[in-house]
Design an enzyme around this catalytic site. Structure first.
Site: not given
Length: 546
Positions: A222, A141, A246
């Site tokens: 996210s 990420k 997330s």
């Protein structure tokens, strides 16, 4: 140097001065300072072709879509696959699908050379090669720092071109395990802590990420990019981060396995933060086994995240987590089914029926279900603003500290980030989505200390009188939920959770089943999640429906 930056509509090379007003709009893939012959070389191989790396005399390569770490390592062992071929396969997949999915922000320009190094180590039988994550590509990420040619930006142009002091703790551990960092995955910008109106999966650098099962469906966030990338076979495994939901939510939405570890079990050092109290870094993979192999590699003490990782290190079992991959792991487990409110599916009887069958499967596999169990304060937990109040107060000092320690950056404070977004609204879509969360956090000051102390005290009470109380009174090994909103119960106390693929609704949109427990209960969660996965085997490749 080939510098691939996969960015949807806009691309800016790390080698360029980060002045967005002078950047041009490009196609999905840009080459910065790339000799023409290298561009022609790269694009001379269509998606799925591996002429660049395939030895003409080699045995047929195994099927790589849906490949697991075990099947890949077996292919390595039998010399039917090399790490270089595997990396090239994923680069080709990214070229083929990323313009649609917008899941990958950048591809590591050194990925193929790192793969060649892994191949040499395997041939030389270097200790540690030929097992685990050695030679396995991983996407991080884009809030996880890497000290290489990749940017670390949380999806924002404000951090493009910034230089980190070192690898994040989890990146360092992945490299030590022999993993190949393939690139950076997209995310909801600033880990979904910029705007209350931006869609899940949106960041300035890529636009909006797409769910590979149903492109119009929410990919959640996210950690949208890691979930999309793993689901669409753009990489073997990925790393996400979670403050509240997330990892668990995008894992569910993209039909992958996500493990959100006990806070501190994995290092947060070098990860662009929201809350040191709640942030956790964990794997997102196609199988429970792959997620566990990754967890084994990234868990443990890190001197740059000293207090949290030292406290959580006591939970790591001798011999690691792989030993808990037991097909009969459900046998004898006491599971609390939190029907209210996590088994309410908005009147979707088909989804409700799927979960009823899953509960029967849990019983059939030997679990003892306490059904239902009540978290007595669940309404207060879900309706109060205490969690958000605490996160807003924690974000500014945490982010300012991260920015301060960058080697170079055009933004050094949260105020600088806000100013950047206002200065370049077209790049960041500031007018469309705003930045109200950033602005609210920036306004908080010392006068808010009393309110923050009250919020933290309330969150502690919520956990003690909620999940801890019900699990101890009912002598439970884990809780079971059918909704990703369960994540808040785990988030506010730093507890671990897991999402495992559970099914697809009438439109083909995936959903997961969630297991959560007390601090350090990863061994039980792995036994439960693996047992469920092996009994159901729900996951299937994405269909790319409109």
């Amino acid at each position: 140097i080939i510098h691939l930056q996969i960015t949807g509509k806009r691309t800016i090379s790390a080698s360029q001065s980060p002045n967005p007003t002078k950047q041009k709009l490009h196609s999905t893939i840009s080459m910065a300072a790339t000799p023409l012959f290298l561009i022609l070389l790269l694009f001379s191989f269509p998606p799925g072709s591996h002429s660049q790396t395939q030895n003409a005399t080699a045995s047929p390569r195994p099927q790589l879509t849906e490949a697991t770490i075990d099947t890949i390592q077996l292919a390595f062992k039998h010399n039917t696959l090399t790490s270089k071929q595997l990396v090239q396969f994923y680069i080709d997949r990214i070229h083929e699908h990323n313009d649609l999915l917008r899941a990958v922000i950048e591809v590591n320009p050194n990925a193929l050379s790192l793969a060649e190094m892994a191949d040499r180590e395997r041939r030389a039988r270097v200790p540690g090669s030929g097992a685990g994550l050695h030679g396995i590509p991983v996407l991080l990420k884009d809030n996880i720092a890497t000290k290489d040619k990749l940017n670390t930006t949380a999806g924002s142009f404000a951090l493009l071109g910034s230089v980190v002091p070192r690898d994040a703790g989890v990146a360092r551990k992945l490299r030590a395990a022999g993993a190949i960092i393939l690139g950076k995955a997209s995310l909801s910008e600033w880990s979904n802590f910029r705007s209350s109106s931006a869609p899940n999966g949106f960041c300035g650098r890529t636009g909006i990420g797409k769910n590979p099962y149903v492109l119009s469906a929410d990919p959640c966030g996210s950690s949208s990019g890691p979930g999309i990338s793993v689901a669409a076979n753009l990489v073997t495994v990925a790393i996400g981060s979670e403050t509240d939901g997330s990892i668990l939510c995008p894992s569910s939405a993209n039909s992958v396995v996500g493990i959100k570890p006990t806070v501190g079990l994995t290092s947060r050092a070098g990860v662009i933060p929201i809350s040191p109290r709640q942030d956790s870094i964990g794997p997102m993979c196609r199988t429970v086994a792959d997620a566990v192999y990754v967890l084994d590699a990234i868990a443990g003490f890190d001197s740059n995240d000293d207090l949290a990782t030292r406290a959580a290190a006591r939970y790591i079992p001798r011999g690691g987590y792989k030993q808990f991959l037991k097909p009969d792991g459900l046998r004898g487990k006491r599971l609390g089914v939190v029907r209210n409110p996590f088994f309410q599916f908005g009147g979707d009887e088909a989804v409700a029926a799927v979960f009823q069958n899953h509960l029967k499967t849990l019983r059939k596999e030997g679990a003892v279900l306490v059904d239902p169990v009540e978290i007595s304060n669940i309404t207060e937990i879900l309706s109060s603003s205490y969690e958000m109040d605490a996160l807003l107060a924690e974000f500014k000092p945490a982010l300012n500290s991260y920015l301060k320690h960058l080697v170079s950056s055009k933004v050094r404070t949260l105020a600088d980030v806000i100013a950047f977004n206002n200065k370049f609204p077209k790049l960041e879509k500031t007018k469309e989505y705003g930045q109200d969360i950033l602005e609210t956090s920036q306004r908080l000051n010392e006068t808010n200390r009393k309110a923050v102390r009250e919020a933290l005290s309330k969150l502690k009470q919520f956990s003690e009188n909620g999940i801890e109380k019900v699990m101890k009174e009912q002598k439970l090994d884990a809780l079971v939920a059918g909704s990703s909103s369960f994540s808040v119960v785990l988030a506010i106390g730093g507890y671990p959770g897991m999402s495992v693929p559970a099914g697809y609704d009438r439109g083909g949109v995936p959903f997961g089943i969630f297991f959560g427990g007390l601090m350090g209960s990863e061994p039980k969660l792995i036994e439960i999640g693996y047992g469920f996965e092996q009994a159901t085997k729900v996951r299937k490749p994405p269909s790319f429906k409109p």
